[in-house]
Design a protein around this motif. Structure first.
Motif, PDB file in Angstrom:
ATOM      1  N   LEU A 138       0.842  -1.188   0.000  1.00  0.00           N
ATOM      2  CA  LEU A 138       0.000   0.000   0.000  1.00  0.00           C
ATOM      3  C   LEU A 138       0.882   1.245   0.000  1.00  0.00           C
ATOM      4  CD1 LEU A 138      -2.439  -1.185   2.818  1.00  0.00           C
ATOM      5  CD2 LEU A 138      -2.856  -1.290   0.366  1.00  0.00           C
ATOM      6  N   ARG A 139       0.381   2.306  -0.610  1.00  0.00           N
ATOM      7  CA  ARG A 139       1.133   3.555  -0.701  1.00  0.00           C
ATOM      8  C   ARG A 139       0.260   4.718  -0.242  1.00  0.00           C
ATOM      9  NH1 ARG A 139       1.423   7.844  -4.264  1.00  0.00           N
ATOM     10  NH2 ARG A 139       3.479   8.895  -4.395  1.00  0.00           N
ATOM     11  N   LEU A 140       0.895   5.648   0.449  1.00  0.00           N
ATOM     12  CA  LEU A 140       0.226   6.875   0.898  1.00  0.00           C
ATOM     13  C   LEU A 140       1.034   8.067   0.411  1.00  0.00           C
ATOM     14  CD1 LEU A 140      -1.901   8.383   2.638  1.00  0.00           C
ATOM     15  CD2 LEU A 140      -0.390   8.031   4.604  1.00  0.00           C
ATOM     16  N   ASP A 141       0.375   8.963  -0.290  1.00  0.00           N
ATOM     17  CA  ASP A 141       1.016  10.181  -0.783  1.00  0.00           C
ATOM     18  C   ASP A 141       1.054  11.196   0.362  1.00  0.00           C
ATOM     19  OD1 ASP A 141       1.812  12.502  -1.999  1.00  0.00           O
ATOM     20  OD2 ASP A 141       0.424  12.373  -3.679  1.00  0.00           O
ATOM     21  N   LEU A 142       2.177  11.225   1.065  1.00  0.00           N
ATOM     22  CA  LEU A 142       2.278  12.115   2.218  1.00  0.00           C
ATOM     23  C   LEU A 142       2.344  13.580   1.818  1.00  0.00           C
ATOM     24  CD1 LEU A 142       4.774  10.370   4.685  1.00  0.00           C
ATOM     25  CD2 LEU A 142       2.368  10.905   5.088  1.00  0.00           C
ATOM     26  N   ALA A 143       2.773  13.850   0.587  1.00  0.00           N
ATOM     27  CA  ALA A 143       2.914  15.239   0.165  1.00  0.00           C
ATOM     28  C   ALA A 143       1.570  15.890  -0.120  1.00  0.00           C
ATOM     29  CB  ALA A 143       3.804  15.319  -1.070  1.00  0.00           C
ATOM     30  N   HIS A 144       0.572  15.099  -0.541  1.00  0.00           N
ATOM     31  CA  HIS A 144      -0.681  15.697  -0.984  1.00  0.00           C
ATOM     32  C   HIS A 144      -1.925  15.157  -0.278  1.00  0.00           C
ATOM     33  CE1 HIS A 144       2.132  16.086  -4.478  1.00  0.00           C
ATOM     34  NE2 HIS A 144       1.709  17.326  -4.390  1.00  0.00           N
ATOM     35  N   SER A 145      -1.829  14.012   0.393  1.00  0.00           N
ATOM     36  CA  SER A 145      -2.997  13.457   1.076  1.00  0.00           C
ATOM     37  C   SER A 145      -3.171  14.101   2.446  1.00  0.00           C
ATOM     38  CB  SER A 145      -2.837  11.941   1.259  1.00  0.00           C
ATOM     39  OG  SER A 145      -2.753  11.302   0.010  1.00  0.00           O
ATOM     40  N   ALA A 146      -4.415  14.229   2.852  1.00  0.00           N
ATOM     41  CA  ALA A 146      -4.727  14.789   4.166  1.00  0.00           C
ATOM     42  C   ALA A 146      -4.789  13.663   5.191  1.00  0.00           C
ATOM     43  CB  ALA A 146      -6.059  15.542   4.121  1.00  0.00           C
ATOM     44  N   LEU A 147      -3.875  13.669   6.135  1.00  0.00           N
ATOM     45  CA  LEU A 147      -3.915  12.685   7.201  1.00  0.00           C
ATOM     46  C   LEU A 147      -5.041  13.015   8.180  1.00  0.00           C
ATOM     47  CD1 LEU A 147      -0.108  12.387   8.069  1.00  0.00           C
ATOM     48  CD2 LEU A 147      -1.538  10.582   7.087  1.00  0.00           C
ATOM     49  N   PRO A 148      -5.630  12.002   8.804  1.00  0.00           N
ATOM     50  CA  PRO A 148      -6.590  12.290   9.878  1.00  0.00           C
ATOM     51  C   PRO A 148      -5.908  13.133  10.955  1.00  0.00           C
ATOM     52  CG  PRO A 148      -6.670   9.968   9.281  1.00  0.00           C
ATOM     53  CD  PRO A 148      -5.487  10.548   8.569  1.00  0.00           C
ATOM     54  N   PRO A 149      -6.642  14.041  11.580  1.00  0.00           N
ATOM     55  CA  PRO A 149      -6.020  14.875  12.618  1.00  0.00           C
ATOM     56  C   PRO A 149      -5.623  14.040  13.830  1.00  0.00           C
ATOM     57  CG  PRO A 149      -8.398  15.182  12.583  1.00  0.00           C
ATOM     58  CD  PRO A 149      -8.067  14.348  11.381  1.00  0.00           C
ATOM     59  N   ASN A 286      -5.102   0.982   7.885  1.00  0.00           N
ATOM     60  CA  ASN A 286      -4.433   1.618   6.750  1.00  0.00           C
ATOM     61  C   ASN A 286      -5.423   2.274   5.797  1.00  0.00           C
ATOM     62  OD1 ASN A 286      -1.745   1.088   7.484  1.00  0.00           O
ATOM     63  ND2 ASN A 286      -1.894  -1.014   6.744  1.00  0.00           N
ATOM     64  N   LYS A 287      -6.595   1.683   5.639  1.00  0.00           N
ATOM     65  CA  LYS A 287      -7.630   2.319   4.823  1.00  0.00           C
ATOM     66  C   LYS A 287      -8.056   3.635   5.449  1.00  0.00           C
ATOM     67  CE  LYS A 287     -12.172   1.478   2.736  1.00  0.00           C
ATOM     68  NZ  LYS A 287     -13.296   0.513   2.585  1.00  0.00           N
ATOM     69  N   TRP A 288      -8.232   3.656   6.766  1.00  0.00           N
ATOM     70  CA  TRP A 288      -8.611   4.876   7.477  1.00  0.00           C
ATOM     71  C   TRP A 288      -7.539   5.959   7.338  1.00  0.00           C
ATOM     72  CZ3 TRP A 288      -6.302   6.909  12.048  1.00  0.00           C
ATOM     73  CH2 TRP A 288      -7.014   7.961  12.644  1.00  0.00           C
ATOM     74  N   LEU A 289      -6.269   5.542   7.301  1.00  0.00           N
ATOM     75  CA  LEU A 289      -5.167   6.484   7.172  1.00  0.00           C
ATOM     76  C   LEU A 289      -5.040   7.053   5.768  1.00  0.00           C
ATOM     77  CD1 LEU A 289      -2.502   4.532   9.256  1.00  0.00           C
ATOM     78  CD2 LEU A 289      -3.439   6.779   9.843  1.00  0.00           C
ATOM     79  N   GLY A 290      -5.669   6.403   4.787  1.00  0.00           N
ATOM     80  CA  GLY A 290      -5.625   6.909   3.425  1.00  0.00           C
ATOM     81  C   GLY A 290      -4.716   6.157   2.480  1.00  0.00           C
ATOM     82  N   TYR A 291      -4.157   5.025   2.914  1.00  0.00           N
ATOM     83  CA  TYR A 291      -3.312   4.235   2.031  1.00  0.00           C
ATOM     84  C   TYR A 291      -4.125   3.677   0.862  1.00  0.00           C
ATOM     85  CZ  TYR A 291       0.744   3.997   5.185  1.00  0.00           C
ATOM     86  OH  TYR A 291       1.845   4.295   5.946  1.00  0.00           O
ATOM     87  N   GLU A 292      -3.461   3.538  -0.287  1.00  0.00           N
ATOM     88  CA  GLU A 292      -4.083   2.972  -1.474  1.00  0.00           C
ATOM     89  C   GLU A 292      -3.269   1.771  -1.968  1.00  0.00           C
ATOM     90  OE1 GLU A 292      -4.375   6.141  -4.275  1.00  0.00           O
ATOM     91  OE2 GLU A 292      -6.100   7.074  -3.268  1.00  0.00           O
ATOM     92  N   PHE A 293      -3.959   0.787  -2.480  1.00  0.00           N
ATOM     93  CA  PHE A 293      -3.335  -0.427  -3.000  1.00  0.00           C
ATOM     94  C   PHE A 293      -2.399  -0.105  -4.160  1.00  0.00           C
ATOM     95  CE2 PHE A 293      -3.659  -3.427  -6.561  1.00  0.00           C
ATOM     96  CZ  PHE A 293      -3.025  -4.527  -6.020  1.00  0.00           C
ATOM     97  N   CYS A 294      -1.209  -0.757  -4.182  1.00  0.00           N
ATOM     98  CA  CYS A 294      -0.313  -0.552  -5.325  1.00  0.00           C
ATOM     99  C   CYS A 294       0.230  -1.854  -5.912  1.00  0.00           C
ATOM    100  CB  CYS A 294       0.829   0.402  -4.979  1.00  0.00           C
ATOM    101  SG  CYS A 294       1.860  -0.067  -3.590  1.00  0.00           S
ATOM    102  N   ALA A 295       0.240  -2.965  -5.180  1.00  0.00           N
ATOM    103  CA  ALA A 295       0.718  -4.229  -5.741  1.00  0.00           C
ATOM    104  C   ALA A 295       0.362  -5.372  -4.801  1.00  0.00           C
ATOM    105  CB  ALA A 295       2.226  -4.194  -5.981  1.00  0.00           C
ATOM    106  N   THR A 296       0.369  -6.593  -5.358  1.00  0.00           N
ATOM    107  CA  THR A 296       0.095  -7.795  -4.569  1.00  0.00           C
ATOM    108  C   THR A 296       1.259  -8.761  -4.694  1.00  0.00           C
ATOM    109  OG1 THR A 296      -2.294  -7.614  -4.878  1.00  0.00           O
ATOM    110  CG2 THR A 296      -1.451  -9.778  -4.291  1.00  0.00           C
ATOM    111  N   GLU A 297       1.625  -9.377  -3.580  1.00  0.00           N
ATOM    112  CA  GLU A 297       2.594 -10.463  -3.561  1.00  0.00           C
ATOM    113  C   GLU A 297       1.903 -11.740  -3.121  1.00  0.00           C
ATOM    114  OE1 GLU A 297       7.208  -9.558  -2.666  1.00  0.00           O
ATOM    115  OE2 GLU A 297       5.871  -9.315  -0.954  1.00  0.00           O
ATOM    116  N   VAL A 298       2.406 -12.858  -3.611  1.00  0.00           N
ATOM    117  CA  VAL A 298       1.895 -14.168  -3.209  1.00  0.00           C
ATOM    118  C   VAL A 298       3.052 -14.952  -2.602  1.00  0.00           C
ATOM    119  CG1 VAL A 298       0.773 -16.295  -3.961  1.00  0.00           C
ATOM    120  CG2 VAL A 298       0.197 -14.120  -5.067  1.00  0.00           C
ATOM    121  N   ARG A 299       2.775 -15.607  -1.474  1.00  0.00           N
ATOM    122  CA  ARG A 299       3.796 -16.439  -0.828  1.00  0.00           C
ATOM    123  C   ARG A 299       3.738 -17.832  -1.450  1.00  0.00           C
ATOM    124  NH1 ARG A 299       5.934 -15.608   4.367  1.00  0.00           N
ATOM    125  NH2 ARG A 299       8.015 -16.487   4.465  1.00  0.00           N
TER     126      ARG A 299
END
Length: 305
Positions: A138-149, A286-299
């Motif tokens: 998961l990825r979060l754009d810290l430069a432009h996303s609004a974090l929860p207060p 992580n969803k609440w924090l604003g993270y977005e899916f970017c890739a999947t790994e399989v074990r």
């Protein structure tokens, strides 16, 4: 193909470059590559392999016994080849060498993280590996996303950084050992060697003590969010967990939110993390924090013999 030379800058930089290109969701530096090789516990019998083409590192493998597993005979082999250098046989050579080495050590079951994309899946299955659990980056754009207060800290809870434990990190080791034992996955781990933890985990060059946040209750760490950073713009959550006696109070969520706010204030612009697909509580955080899916790994797993 040969073993990585940890004191040769061209080797460690080449290894890190391949990993950054093949797996851009995790932080790799020459220093972290060297650290893992030279600081891993002797019982892991850890090896880093590199495949070269015209003197340039184009493929890598990290190979080890899962010596902290509660079940003997398990091992890891993680292979990555530069995306623009696949199809040249480097991956096959790395896998064959790794499997031969692990078999000589008595390993019976091999685990490998594989990106969930067609070429990587075909490669794993062609080599006799079968799919197991999935995990997401998961990825979060810290430069432009609004974090929860930041909320008020609950009564009886004290928020500290890992740097506050520099004189005696053992309480963090104890919390790490308890939380890692409860992580979902095929390999159950049991941390018991404090000195090894200091060498491998506490002294890891990417560990950011000022961004790692710890929720303390009654003088003891109750939850934490462990932060890695490249010292510039990229940040990665290496672990987030809560002691069993304090779960359900939102302490891990609080620690991670404070860590992200501190990371943004320090100039970091990208935050990454990873979740096992079965870890519902952490996925929700992580969803609440604003993270977005970017890739999947399989074990993937292969039984030897």
């Amino acid at each position: 193909m040969r073993d990585l030379r940890p004191d040769v800058p061209a080797d460690t930089e080449g290894f890190a470059r391949v990993r950054r290109l093949a797996l851009p969701y995790i932080l790799f530096t020459p220093e972290s590559v060297r650290h893992v090789l030279v600081r891993s516990h002797p019982a892991a019998r850890f090896r880093s392999l590199v495949a070269e083409e015209d003197g340039e590192v184009i493929g890598t493998a990290q190979v080890a016994l899962a010596h902290e597993s509660t079940e003997p005979g398990q091992a890891y082999v993680n292979v990555h080849v530069r995306p623009d250098r696949t199809g040249r046989g480097a991956g096959h050579l790395l896998v064959a060498t790794a499997e031969e080495y692990l078999a000589s050590l008595g390993a019976a079951r091999l685990y490998s993280w594989v990106l969930d994309e067609p070429a990587s899946v075909r490669f794993a299955e062609r080599h006799g590996y079968r799919a197991g659990r999935t995990a997401r980056f998961l990825r979060l754009d810290l430069a432009h996303s609004a974090l929860p207060p930041l909320p008020e800290t609950p009564a009886g809870v004290d928020l500290r950084t890992a740097a506050d434990f520099a004189a005696d990190p053992r309480p963090l080791f104890e919390l790490d050992a308890e939380t890692v034992a409860d992580e979902p996955g095929e390999v159950t781990l049991a941390y018991s060697d404090y000195e090894a933890w200091l060498a491998e985990t506490w002294e890891h060059p990417l560990l950011d003590l000022d961004l790692t946040m710890v929720a303390v209750v009654d003088g003891r760490p109750a939850a934490f969010s462990v932060a890695y950073s490249d010292g510039a713009t990229r940040y990665f959550t290496a672990m987030t967990g809560t002691a069993r006696a304090h779960r359900g109070r939102g302490l891990a969520k609080l620690a991670k939110l404070h860590s992200l706010h501190r990371a943004r204030a320090a100039g970091h612009t990208e935050a990454f993390t990873g979740n096992d697909a079965g870890n519902g509580p952490m996925i929700a955080i992580n969803k609440w924090l604003g993270y977005e899916f970017c890739a999947t790994e399989v074990r993937y797993v292969r039984e030897l013999g």
